[in-house]
Design a protein around this motif. Sequence first.
Motif, PDB file in Angstrom:
ATOM      1  N   GLN A  32       0.830  -1.212   0.000  1.00 21.36           N
ATOM      2  CA  GLN A  32       0.000   0.000   0.000  1.00 21.36           C
ATOM      3  C   GLN A  32       0.869   1.269   0.000  1.00 21.36           C
ATOM      4  OE1 GLN A  32      -3.264   0.490  -0.293  1.00 21.36           O
ATOM      5  NE2 GLN A  32      -3.730  -1.694  -0.481  1.00 21.36           N
ATOM      6  N   LEU A  33       1.966   1.211   0.749  1.00 23.30           N
ATOM      7  CA  LEU A  33       2.880   2.361   0.761  1.00 23.30           C
ATOM      8  C   LEU A  33       3.494   2.588  -0.614  1.00 23.30           C
ATOM      9  CD1 LEU A  33       4.693   1.826   4.189  1.00 23.30           C
ATOM     10  CD2 LEU A  33       3.317   3.814   3.571  1.00 23.30           C
ATOM     11  N   LEU A  34       3.910   1.498  -1.268  1.00 24.01           N
ATOM     12  CA  LEU A  34       4.486   1.605  -2.611  1.00 24.01           C
ATOM     13  C   LEU A  34       3.439   2.081  -3.609  1.00 24.01           C
ATOM     14  CD1 LEU A  34       6.640  -1.655  -2.565  1.00 24.01           C
ATOM     15  CD2 LEU A  34       7.517   0.679  -2.685  1.00 24.01           C
ATOM     16  N   LYS A  35       2.202   1.664  -3.423  1.00 22.02           N
ATOM     17  CA  LYS A  35       1.100   2.124  -4.280  1.00 22.02           C
ATOM     18  C   LYS A  35       0.974   3.647  -4.215  1.00 22.02           C
ATOM     19  CE  LYS A  35      -3.976   1.993  -4.345  1.00 22.02           C
ATOM     20  NZ  LYS A  35      -4.219   3.317  -3.748  1.00 22.02           N
ATOM     21  N   LYS A  36       1.093   4.197  -3.009  1.00 17.99           N
ATOM     22  CA  LYS A  36       0.995   5.656  -2.847  1.00 17.99           C
ATOM     23  C   LYS A  36       2.230   6.363  -3.409  1.00 17.99           C
ATOM     24  CE  LYS A  36      -2.068   5.544   1.157  1.00 17.99           C
ATOM     25  NZ  LYS A  36      -3.216   6.074   0.378  1.00 17.99           N
ATOM     26  N   VAL A  37       3.418   5.748  -3.203  1.00 18.53           N
ATOM     27  CA  VAL A  37       4.664   6.333  -3.727  1.00 18.53           C
ATOM     28  C   VAL A  37       4.585   6.459  -5.248  1.00 18.53           C
ATOM     29  CG1 VAL A  37       7.124   5.894  -4.104  1.00 18.53           C
ATOM     30  CG2 VAL A  37       6.140   5.596  -1.818  1.00 18.53           C
ATOM     31  N   TYR A  38       4.081   5.410  -5.901  1.00 15.29           N
ATOM     32  CA  TYR A  38       4.018   5.392  -7.368  1.00 15.29           C
ATOM     33  C   TYR A  38       2.701   5.964  -7.917  1.00 15.29           C
ATOM     34  CZ  TYR A  38       8.200   2.449  -7.368  1.00 15.29           C
ATOM     35  OH  TYR A  38       9.477   1.981  -7.204  1.00 15.29           O
ATOM     36  N   LYS A  39       1.804   6.386  -7.000  1.00 11.68           N
ATOM     37  CA  LYS A  39       0.533   7.017  -7.389  1.00 11.68           C
ATOM     38  C   LYS A  39      -0.275   6.120  -8.335  1.00 11.68           C
ATOM     39  CE  LYS A  39       2.709  11.546  -6.946  1.00 11.68           C
ATOM     40  NZ  LYS A  39       3.192  12.752  -7.645  1.00 11.68           N
ATOM     41  N   VAL A  40      -0.415   4.856  -7.924  1.00 14.58           N
ATOM     42  CA  VAL A  40      -1.163   3.893  -8.728  1.00 14.58           C
ATOM     43  C   VAL A  40      -2.653   4.013  -8.395  1.00 14.58           C
ATOM     44  CG1 VAL A  40      -1.438   1.449  -9.319  1.00 14.58           C
ATOM     45  CG2 VAL A  40       0.821   2.336  -8.678  1.00 14.58           C
ATOM     46  N   LEU A  53       6.567  -4.915  -8.762  1.00 16.69           N
ATOM     47  CA  LEU A  53       5.594  -4.858  -9.853  1.00 16.69           C
ATOM     48  C   LEU A  53       4.297  -4.144  -9.468  1.00 16.69           C
ATOM     49  CD1 LEU A  53       6.140  -8.503 -11.089  1.00 16.69           C
ATOM     50  CD2 LEU A  53       6.799  -6.431 -12.318  1.00 16.69           C
ATOM     51  N   VAL A  54       4.284  -3.482  -8.321  1.00 17.56           N
ATOM     52  CA  VAL A  54       3.087  -2.768  -7.866  1.00 17.56           C
ATOM     53  C   VAL A  54       2.590  -1.790  -8.933  1.00 17.56           C
ATOM     54  CG1 VAL A  54       2.317  -0.964  -6.259  1.00 17.56           C
ATOM     55  CG2 VAL A  54       3.421  -3.028  -5.381  1.00 17.56           C
ATOM     56  N   HIS A  55       3.523  -1.080  -9.591  1.00 19.28           N
ATOM     57  CA  HIS A  55       3.154  -0.073 -10.598  1.00 19.28           C
ATOM     58  C   HIS A  55       3.242  -0.618 -12.018  1.00 19.28           C
ATOM     59  CE1 HIS A  55       7.431  -0.077  -9.888  1.00 19.28           C
ATOM     60  NE2 HIS A  55       7.688   0.718 -10.887  1.00 19.28           N
ATOM     61  N   ASN A  56       3.380  -1.967 -12.138  1.00 17.91           N
ATOM     62  CA  ASN A  56       3.419  -2.644 -13.438  1.00 17.91           C
ATOM     63  C   ASN A  56       4.385  -1.967 -14.413  1.00 17.91           C
ATOM     64  OD1 ASN A  56       2.822  -4.539 -15.362  1.00 17.91           O
ATOM     65  ND2 ASN A  56       0.853  -3.649 -15.951  1.00 17.91           N
ATOM     66  N   PRO A  57       5.689  -1.906 -14.067  1.00 18.46           N
ATOM     67  CA  PRO A  57       6.653  -1.194 -14.900  1.00 18.46           C
ATOM     68  C   PRO A  57       6.933  -1.933 -16.208  1.00 18.46           C
ATOM     69  CG  PRO A  57       7.802  -2.395 -13.193  1.00 18.46           C
ATOM     70  CD  PRO A  57       6.332  -2.563 -12.913  1.00 18.46           C
ATOM     71  N   PRO A  58       7.272  -1.212 -17.270  1.00 23.94           N
ATOM     72  CA  PRO A  58       7.582  -1.863 -18.543  1.00 23.94           C
ATOM     73  C   PRO A  58       8.972  -2.514 -18.558  1.00 23.94           C
ATOM     74  CG  PRO A  58       7.810   0.515 -18.755  1.00 23.94           C
ATOM     75  CD  PRO A  58       7.236   0.258 -17.396  1.00 23.94           C
TER      76      PRO A  58
END
Length: 336
Positions: A120-128, A171-176
């Motif tokens: 959840q913290l990483l989700k907020k960092v990456y603004k997903v 992979l929280v922000h599904n990077p390319p």
Amino acid sequence: MNAIEVNHLRKEFKAFSSRSGLKGAFRDLFTRNYKVVPAVNDISFNVKQGEMVGYIGENGAGKSTTIKMLTGILTPTGGELTVNGMNPHRDREKFVQTIGVVFGQRSQLWWDIAVQESFQLLKKVYKVPDQQYKEHMDHVIETLDIAPLLDKPVRKLSLGQRMRCELAAALVHNPPLLFLDEPTIGLDVLVKLKIRQFLKEINEKYNTTILLTTHDLSDIEALCERVVMLDEGKIIYDGELSRLKENWGDQKEVVFQFLDEISLSALSDLTKNENISWSFDEKKQSYAAITEADEEVISQLITDVVANFKVKDMKIEETTTEEIIRNIYEKGAVTS
């Protein structure tokens, strides 16, 4: 489009060189000698979007240094690099939104909180966005089989459990683009298989580019069609894994088990006039002869061994990728 473009990349470190003796130590207090050590020495390569590439080499070859420059952790001494159309150092804030990184010996999860809280913290960092996060992470969590681990603090996870969670976090922000530096280090076979299968899936589903650095060559064989091999900071091979095997896999391994105890020196003396190298596997109590893949040579080897020693078992195997790469390093071959 290339996900990674590297041109004449260099990274040098300045290392302290101490003088010998008491007098030298005293002089070091006032004036220090330094030497420049090249970790990455003028390398160039490209990685296409959606490609899975194995980046391999011995310890100290410059693999991790390259990864750190590609991810923006280190600044190059010289050369140019473009990753996802950006300079990793100049466009750092925008750039990190487009990559995922897993370092086998470093954690990006918070040690004392539950795994899902880290996510959840990483989700907020990456603004997903919430919907995007749910759809994507539900698939990641199910595929990696980490649902039972989400409520546990990271410090209570085993190594295999933690590495699966580390991969999910990257992979929280599904990077390319995904960088993996020793992602399966110390893991058991079943966990490795699960991670390999997952990486294949995200590559097929999202066309994710993967640059994999590992000492476990079975990971490379399972995932990558192309390898870039590094030695002393320079690229000595860049091409298909299959071509590497064709060009260098011109040997076979004849494995013997004997009824009586045999010394390596006795076997070496028996074949001293042939281009054959022997090794002993203590765990399997077997002796392996590496020789050229020639039927007459192998037939003569077997004849000589059987005539002089009591053989319990014998088998002929193709040379492994590990043996091929060891061969290249020993012979100092440069090919492309």
